[in-house]
Design an enzyme around this catalytic site. Structure first.
Site, PDB file in Angstrom:
ATOM      1  N   GLU A   1      -4.820  -8.692   1.637  1.00 56.48           N
ATOM      2  CA  GLU A   1      -5.236  -8.488   2.768  1.00 56.48           C
ATOM      3  C   GLU A   1      -6.971  -8.321   2.586  1.00 56.48           C
ATOM      4  O   GLU A   1      -7.196  -7.561   1.650  1.00 56.48           O
ATOM      5  CB  GLU A   1      -5.055  -7.113   3.045  1.00 56.48           C
ATOM      6  CG  GLU A   1      -3.592  -7.070   3.924  1.00 56.48           C
ATOM      7  CD  GLU A   1      -3.046  -5.846   4.417  1.00 56.48           C
ATOM      8  OE1 GLU A   1      -3.906  -4.910   4.834  1.00 56.48           O
ATOM      9  OE2 GLU A   1      -1.900  -5.583   4.360  1.00 56.48           O
TER      10      GLU A   1
ATOM     11  N   GLU B   1       0.751  -1.318   0.061  1.00 56.40           N
ATOM     12  CA  GLU B   1       0.077   0.079  -0.015  1.00 56.40           C
ATOM     13  C   GLU B   1       0.740   1.214  -0.052  1.00 56.40           C
ATOM     14  O   GLU B   1       0.833   2.140   0.932  1.00 56.40           O
ATOM     15  CB  GLU B   1      -1.066  -0.180   1.092  1.00 56.40           C
ATOM     16  CG  GLU B   1      -1.989  -0.771   1.308  1.00 56.40           C
ATOM     17  CD  GLU B   1      -2.953  -0.855   2.025  1.00 56.40           C
ATOM     18  OE1 GLU B   1      -3.248   0.301   2.665  1.00 56.40           O
ATOM     19  OE2 GLU B   1      -3.776  -1.739   2.396  1.00 56.40           O
TER      20      GLU B   1
END
Ligand code: GCO
Length: 451
Positions: free
Chosen positions: A358, A163
């Site tokens: 995730e 991210e």
């Protein structure tokens, strides 16, 4: 059954969020250590100093993974634990810790997936300007080379960044995360460019030092869009919205294509180049070549999505959520459709095998009087999301694996320990672990889907 036999059923964590042992055995400081020690940045002054104490309890944790039945575990390396100054000398105890963890995983039949960077940037490199310093590309490549040299004899799967949207957006635009800065857009775009170059340089370094054939991927996030119906117009509207570059907004770098098109398609998106042109650093052809390294897989962290429909002219419209729409404890909307449409849109555009690196939820988990942790909301969440993921595979999408976030309750960044994302409950006073009901549910799901 739509999931293939060799589908990767895993769980994920990250170093700063679980390890603790922040100043033990020669580890260097990172920006999260420094940030948390200034009492007023994080909820109630919480720190990752001890976290889940995974550094000392990793064997117990691997045992719990084994009982859970996962066949893969995604974790990250704490850069300053391995190389205290970020570059230069290795820390032997840090090297040993990850080596032991890897051995323990393999001995238990669990495939390690290493994320190189999940936000805990070495403070020594931060002082030199961090991602704003163009040398940061080299620093990261050197770190990647070391990881490959040390562990690729046993580890086959590597992810460069987790991210980037978040450590740049929350770290340098909104200032909510370490190092807590609010910098100028010009600096933001230089950092973006350096992170992307660092990704490319790391892919090269990982492969160049690999002791066996390895697989390398990338795990950004972004706002997944999903269509209001299965009509071609709604699907097209959702796809377009998902990959469009949004106007700059103070505090967020939540952009899908800016962070992924250069990596996989070898060019920045045209609309972004137009919109952000006043802030961009020099971007050379050589840079683009470096960024655009062949990858073995593409991944994404997907927690929720935005519903989109087409109006009568085919223009995309955001569909407002119903009053009372379900949400998790951290206030994120529950939108299982994101796991059907996200993988589909990503694979259509990037044409690589896909992983969910995730997905999960925080809930108000407590230990009940019977000593157990009942988390029906998480079970319902997983059930709905995984059923949608199954639809993606039925649609023919090449999804290879799913990593639940998270294996264990942990330090949720600026929210400290106030949000619990784990399948395993942690008493942060004494480190005791209690598998939640959802742990057994996921165990059963894995069993059912690997028969
Ligand atoms: C993320 C982070 C995790 C978070 C999780 C819940 O990549 O955002 O990887 O560290 O804990 O997403 O917010």
């Amino acid at each position: 059954m739509a999931f293939k036999k060799d589908f990767v059923w895993g769980a994920a964590t990250s170093s700063y969020q679980i390890e603790g042992a922040w100043n033990e055995d020669g580890k260097g400081e990172n920006v999260w250590d420094v940030f948390c020690h200034e009492y007023d940045h994080v909820f109630e002054g919480h720190t990752g100093d001890t976290a889940c104490d995974h550094y000392h309890r990793y064997k117990e944790d691997v045992k719990l993974m084994k009982e859970l039945g996962i066949n893969a575990y995604r974790f990250s390396i704490n850069w300053a634990r391995l190389i205290p100054n970020g570059i230069g000398e290795l820390n032997p105890k840090g090297v040993e810790f990850y080596s032991n963890l890897i051995d323990e995983l393999i001995a238990n039949g669990i495939e390690p997936y290493i994320t190189l960077f999940h936000w805990d940037y070495p403070y020594e490199l931060h002082k030199k300007g961090g991602w704003l310093n163009d040398d940061s590309v080299e620093w990261f490549a050197e770190y990647a080379a070391k990881i490959s040299e040390l562990y690729s004899d046993r580890v086959k799967n590597f992810i460069t960044f987790n991210e980037p949207q978040c450590f740049i957006g929350a770290g340098y635009m909104s200032g909510e995360h370490a190092p807590g800065y609010k910098v100028m857009y010009k600096d933001i775009f230089r950092m973006c460019h350096n992170v992307l170059k660092a990704h490319g340089a790391a892919v090269i370094a990982l492969r160049a030092n690999a002791k066996q054939p390895i697989k390398v991927g990338y795990a950004p996030t972004g706002t997944t869009c999903y269509p209001a119906s299965d009509s071609a117009a709604d699907i097209e509207a959702a796809r377009k919205t998902m990959f469009a570059c949004p106007p700059l907004r103070r505090g967020l770098m939540w952009n899908v294509s800016w962070w992924s098109d250069p990596v996989i398609l070898g060019k920045y998106p045209e609309d972004g180049l137009r919109m952000y042109k006043d802030y961009l650093p020099e971007i050379t052809e050589e840079d683009m070549k470096l960024i655009n390294q062949p990858l073995d897989f593409y991944a994404n962290n997907i927690y929720n999505g935005q519903e989109i429909r087409a109006d009568e002219n085919g223009n995309a419209q955001y569909v407002a959520r119903k009053v009372g729409h379900g949400k998790t404890a951290i206030q994120w909307p529950i939108t299982p459709e994101a796991l059907r449409w996200g993988p589909r849109f990503y694979t259509e555009r990037y044409k690589l095998p896909f992983f969910i690196t995730e997905n999960g939820m925080s809930a108000h988990d407590v230990v009940s009087l019977d000593g157990k942790v009942h988390d029906p909301n998480r079970i319902d969440f997983l059930n709905r999301y995984l059923n949608e993921l199954e639809k993606a595979t039925e649609d023919g999408v090449d999804v290879r694996g799913y990593f639940q976030w998270s294996l264990i309750d942990n330090f949720e960044w600026a929210k400290g320990y106030s949000d619990r994302f784990g399948l395993i409950y942690v008493d942060f006073e004494n480190g005791e672990r209690i598998p939640k009901d959802s742990y057994y549910w996921y165990k059963n799901w894995i069993e059912e889907h690997t028969k």
